[in-house]
Scaffold this motif. Structure first.
Motif, PDB file in Angstrom:
ATOM      1  N   THR A   4       2.712  30.302  32.192  1.00 59.18           N
ATOM      2  CA  THR A   4       3.050  29.864  31.059  1.00 59.18           C
ATOM      3  C   THR A   4       4.226  29.087  30.315  1.00 59.18           C
ATOM      4  O   THR A   4       4.487  28.197  29.536  1.00 59.18           O
ATOM      5  N   LEU A   5       5.444  29.678  30.706  1.00 56.30           N
ATOM      6  CA  LEU A   5       6.513  29.613  30.484  1.00 56.30           C
ATOM      7  C   LEU A   5       7.634  28.693  31.097  1.00 56.30           C
ATOM      8  O   LEU A   5       8.344  27.454  30.476  1.00 56.30           O
ATOM      9  N   GLU A   6       7.141  27.796  32.688  1.00 54.16           N
ATOM     10  CA  GLU A   6       7.470  27.136  33.348  1.00 54.16           C
ATOM     11  C   GLU A   6       6.906  25.760  32.811  1.00 54.16           C
ATOM     12  O   GLU A   6       7.160  25.019  33.333  1.00 54.16           O
ATOM     13  N   GLY A   7       5.369  26.388  32.774  1.00 52.85           N
ATOM     14  CA  GLY A   7       4.772  25.270  32.908  1.00 52.85           C
ATOM     15  C   GLY A   7       4.305  24.061  33.825  1.00 52.85           C
ATOM     16  O   GLY A   7       3.480  23.160  33.723  1.00 52.85           O
ATOM     17  N   LYS A   8       4.574  24.617  34.878  1.00 52.11           N
ATOM     18  CA  LYS A   8       4.469  23.928  36.637  1.00 52.11           C
ATOM     19  C   LYS A   8       4.138  24.264  36.768  1.00 52.11           C
ATOM     20  O   LYS A   8       3.258  25.702  37.107  1.00 52.11           O
ATOM     21  N   PRO A   9       2.777  23.637  37.562  1.00 52.93           N
ATOM     22  CA  PRO A   9       2.024  24.056  38.324  1.00 52.93           C
ATOM     23  C   PRO A   9       1.872  24.619  40.155  1.00 52.93           C
ATOM     24  O   PRO A   9       3.160  24.327  40.346  1.00 52.93           O
ATOM     25  N   ILE A  10       0.783  26.079  40.136  1.00 54.33           N
ATOM     26  CA  ILE A  10       1.225  26.312  41.427  1.00 54.33           C
ATOM     27  C   ILE A  10      -0.138  25.295  42.753  1.00 54.33           C
ATOM     28  O   ILE A  10      -1.167  25.110  41.991  1.00 54.33           O
ATOM     29  N   ASP A  11       0.523  25.535  43.643  1.00 51.72           N
ATOM     30  CA  ASP A  11      -1.104  24.966  44.933  1.00 51.72           C
ATOM     31  C   ASP A  11      -2.007  26.409  44.959  1.00 51.72           C
ATOM     32  O   ASP A  11      -1.842  27.485  44.541  1.00 51.72           O
ATOM     33  N   ALA A  12      -3.492  26.142  45.133  1.00 48.84           N
ATOM     34  CA  ALA A  12      -4.163  26.900  45.668  1.00 48.84           C
ATOM     35  C   ALA A  12      -3.713  28.018  46.318  1.00 48.84           C
ATOM     36  O   ALA A  12      -4.002  29.220  46.889  1.00 48.84           O
ATOM     37  N   GLN A  13      -2.877  27.970  47.893  1.00 53.57           N
ATOM     38  CA  GLN A  13      -2.897  28.186  48.630  1.00 53.57           C
ATOM     39  C   GLN A  13      -1.658  29.585  47.035  1.00 53.57           C
ATOM     40  O   GLN A  13      -1.963  31.045  47.721  1.00 53.57           O
ATOM     41  N   GLN A  14      -1.142  29.419  46.647  1.00 56.71           N
ATOM     42  CA  GLN A  14      -0.151  30.666  45.615  1.00 56.71           C
ATOM     43  C   GLN A  14      -0.886  31.160  44.989  1.00 56.71           C
ATOM     44  O   GLN A  14      -0.753  32.471  44.870  1.00 56.71           O
ATOM     45  N   ALA A  15      -2.013  30.288  44.183  1.00 62.32           N
ATOM     46  CA  ALA A  15      -3.037  31.057  43.634  1.00 62.32           C
ATOM     47  C   ALA A  15      -4.132  31.910  44.238  1.00 62.32           C
ATOM     48  O   ALA A  15      -4.239  32.928  43.912  1.00 62.32           O
ATOM     49  N   TYR A  16      -4.698  31.671  45.529  1.00 66.42           N
ATOM     50  CA  TYR A  16      -5.096  32.709  46.346  1.00 66.42           C
ATOM     51  C   TYR A  16      -3.935  34.249  46.204  1.00 66.42           C
ATOM     52  O   TYR A  16      -4.619  35.484  46.020  1.00 66.42           O
ATOM     53  N   ARG A  17      -2.773  33.356  47.034  1.00 64.41           N
ATOM     54  CA  ARG A  17      -2.538  35.076  47.103  1.00 64.41           C
ATOM     55  C   ARG A  17      -1.723  36.121  45.390  1.00 64.41           C
ATOM     56  O   ARG A  17      -2.226  37.088  45.821  1.00 64.41           O
ATOM     57  N   ILE A  18      -2.060  35.809  44.321  1.00 65.27           N
ATOM     58  CA  ILE A  18      -1.408  35.963  42.877  1.00 65.27           C
ATOM     59  C   ILE A  18      -3.516  36.735  42.229  1.00 65.27           C
ATOM     60  O   ILE A  18      -3.040  37.283  40.922  1.00 65.27           O
ATOM     61  N   GLY A  19      -4.048  35.932  43.365  1.00 68.79           N
ATOM     62  CA  GLY A  19      -5.836  36.703  42.812  1.00 68.79           C
ATOM     63  C   GLY A  19      -6.214  35.948  41.827  1.00 68.79           C
ATOM     64  O   GLY A  19      -7.050  35.877  41.205  1.00 68.79           O
ATOM     65  N   LEU A  20      -5.559  34.832  41.533  1.00 64.22           N
ATOM     66  CA  LEU A  20      -6.062  34.256  40.661  1.00 64.22           C
ATOM     67  C   LEU A  20      -7.572  33.261  41.080  1.00 64.22           C
ATOM     68  O   LEU A  20      -8.403  32.937  40.411  1.00 64.22           O
ATOM     69  N   VAL A  21      -7.873  33.010  41.868  1.00 63.28           N
ATOM     70  CA  VAL A  21      -8.755  32.883  42.616  1.00 63.28           C
ATOM     71  C   VAL A  21      -9.447  33.842  44.138  1.00 63.28           C
ATOM     72  O   VAL A  21      -8.644  34.386  44.277  1.00 63.28           O
ATOM     73  N   THR A  22     -10.407  33.804  44.194  1.00 60.64           N
ATOM     74  CA  THR A  22     -10.411  34.821  45.338  1.00 60.64           C
ATOM     75  C   THR A  22     -10.824  33.901  46.323  1.00 60.64           C
ATOM     76  O   THR A  22     -11.669  34.982  47.740  1.00 60.64           O
ATOM     77  N   GLY A  23     -10.909  32.940  46.707  1.00 61.37           N
ATOM     78  CA  GLY A  23     -12.118  32.409  47.696  1.00 61.37           C
ATOM     79  C   GLY A  23     -11.447  30.874  48.306  1.00 61.37           C
ATOM     80  O   GLY A  23     -10.909  29.900  46.689  1.00 61.37           O
ATOM     81  N   LEU A  24     -10.849  30.444  49.263  1.00 63.34           N
ATOM     82  CA  LEU A  24     -10.345  29.012  49.459  1.00 63.34           C
ATOM     83  C   LEU A  24     -11.638  28.600  50.389  1.00 63.34           C
ATOM     84  O   LEU A  24     -11.510  29.224  51.420  1.00 63.34           O
ATOM     85  N   SER A  25     -11.428  27.562  50.201  1.00 60.25           N
ATOM     86  CA  SER A  25     -12.625  26.193  50.645  1.00 60.25           C
ATOM     87  C   SER A  25     -11.594  25.276  51.254  1.00 60.25           C
ATOM     88  O   SER A  25     -11.253  24.663  50.078  1.00 60.25           O
ATOM     89  N   ALA A  26     -12.738  24.372  52.056  1.00 65.89           N
ATOM     90  CA  ALA A  26     -11.656  22.819  52.876  1.00 65.89           C
ATOM     91  C   ALA A  26     -12.596  21.777  51.675  1.00 65.89           C
ATOM     92  O   ALA A  26     -14.008  22.799  51.406  1.00 65.89           O
ATOM     93  N   PRO A  27     -12.451  21.252  51.589  1.00 67.08           N
ATOM     94  CA  PRO A  27     -13.009  20.906  49.752  1.00 67.08           C
ATOM     95  C   PRO A  27     -14.162  19.989  50.848  1.00 67.08           C
ATOM     96  O   PRO A  27     -15.058  20.137  49.801  1.00 67.08           O
ATOM     97  N   GLU A  28     -14.422  19.772  51.656  1.00 59.37           N
ATOM     98  CA  GLU A  28     -16.327  19.427  52.275  1.00 59.37           C
ATOM     99  C   GLU A  28     -16.817  20.440  51.886  1.00 59.37           C
ATOM    100  O   GLU A  28     -17.558  20.583  51.900  1.00 59.37           O
ATOM    101  N   ASP A  29     -16.701  21.915  51.553  1.00 59.13           N
ATOM    102  CA  ASP A  29     -17.318  23.176  51.795  1.00 59.13           C
ATOM    103  C   ASP A  29     -17.174  23.771  50.251  1.00 59.13           C
ATOM    104  O   ASP A  29     -18.238  24.881  50.269  1.00 59.13           O
ATOM    105  N   LEU A  30     -16.077  23.083  49.920  1.00 55.28           N
ATOM    106  CA  LEU A  30     -15.978  23.981  48.658  1.00 55.28           C
ATOM    107  C   LEU A  30     -17.645  24.163  47.377  1.00 55.28           C
ATOM    108  O   LEU A  30     -18.281  25.629  47.135  1.00 55.28           O
ATOM    109  N   LEU A  31     -18.131  22.857  47.103  1.00 55.26           N
ATOM    110  CA  LEU A  31     -19.018  23.340  46.965  1.00 55.26           C
ATOM    111  C   LEU A  31     -20.700  24.479  46.977  1.00 55.26           C
ATOM    112  O   LEU A  31     -21.229  25.314  46.789  1.00 55.26           O
ATOM    113  N   SER A  32     -20.904  23.537  48.825  1.00 55.98           N
ATOM    114  CA  SER A  32     -22.039  24.822  49.424  1.00 55.98           C
ATOM    115  C   SER A  32     -21.270  26.058  49.124  1.00 55.98           C
ATOM    116  O   SER A  32     -22.025  27.069  49.481  1.00 55.98           O
TER     117      SER A  32
END
Length: 272
Positions: free
Chosen positions: A163-191
């Motif tokens: 919030t204070l830096e205002g810069k985005p993080i990538d999906a791998q970092q989001a997964y490491r900190i628990g912001l997301v619980t799964g990562l998929s290849a772009p073509e597999d994400l929806l399924s």
């Protein structure tokens, strides 16, 4: 129902809602939020829908945040109006919906887009997704529950950092900190997201609701109060009669199985 800012399609028993403003990177304008509230409410009342997936149109963004043309028009007075309450009502509805809502984050998920995703039951992401809270760069703070839900999801340190830096993080970092619980290849994400929504939506309804609510309330209660809530919600599940029926069916299945030495398998305790 036809929407201007959404595409809605059924994938089996899962409703897929696509934020459909790709030219604006699926920015959250007032009408889009209104349509989301209507689509989610309608899905909740539709017995043919067991789960919901929300994603973004195109391959660039889930939602890049609030519509800046609307932000330019906001004032102190407008922010305190009933219209502004819509921005709080959308995530509040989403996190209390009677059916699971899976955010399938396919690209940039920033500001208001992330605030909405945080209200979903779970978040999964494409390996190319990015996450951030850039509001401070515009001289404001997250205004749709972001400071509260982000902190509850990733903890004080990462909430302050993002919030204070205002810069985005990538999906791998989001997964490491628990912001997301799964990562998929772009073509597999929806399924993958649909499969997750289907699994969660297939659970006994009372068990899904009470488990979700007990976990969400755990952040607001001390340990003893949380355990007391859990005990009462456990009892509420028993009142449906479904656990007894499912336990009997499981015992019946176990009784037909034998161990390697020919003995009947012992029943396994499945609950607390």
């Amino acid at each position: 129902m036809n929407y201007e800012d959404l595409n809605c399609t059924m994938n089996g028993s899962v409703l897929v809602i696509e934020l459909n403003r790709p030219a604006k990177r699926n920015a959250m304008r007032l009408s889009l939020r209104e349509e989301l509230i209507d689509a989610l409410t309608t899905a909740e009342q539709n017995d043919d829908v067991t789960g919901i997936v929300v994603t973004g149109a195109g391959d660039k963004a889930f939602s890049a945040g609030a519509d800046l043309s609307e932000l330019q028009q906001r004032t102190v007075e407008s922010e305190m109006s009933r219209t502004a309450e819509l921005r709080r009502r959308l995530p509040a509805l989403t996190e209390t919906l009677a059916k699971p809502v899976v955010a399938a984050v396919n690209g940039a998920c920033l500001g208001a887009g992330l605030e909405f995703a945080l209200a979903c039951t779970v978040r999964v992401a494409s390996t190319t997704a990015k996450f951030g809270m850039p509001e401070v760069l515009l001289g404001v703070i997250p205004g749709s529950g972001g400071t509260q839900r982000l902190t509850r999801t990733v903890g004080l340190g990462w909430s302050l950092h993002l919030t204070l830096e205002g810069k985005p993080i990538d999906a791998q970092q989001a997964y490491r900190i628990g912001l997301v619980t799964g990562l998929s290849a772009p073509e597999d994400l929806l399924s993958d997201a649909v499969a997750l929504a289907e699994t969660m939506g297939g659970q006994p309804r009372m068990a899904f609701l009470t488990a979700r609510d007990a976990i969400n309330r755990s952040l607001d209660l001390d340990l003893n109060a949380g355990i007391d809530l859990e005990r009462k919600l456990f009892a509420l599940c028993l009142s449906t009669g479904e656990p007894q029926q499912l336990a009997a069916a499981m015992l019946e299945r176990l009784s037909t199985k034998t161990t390697g030495n020919g003995n009947t398998a012992d029943p396994v305790l499945q609950s607390g």
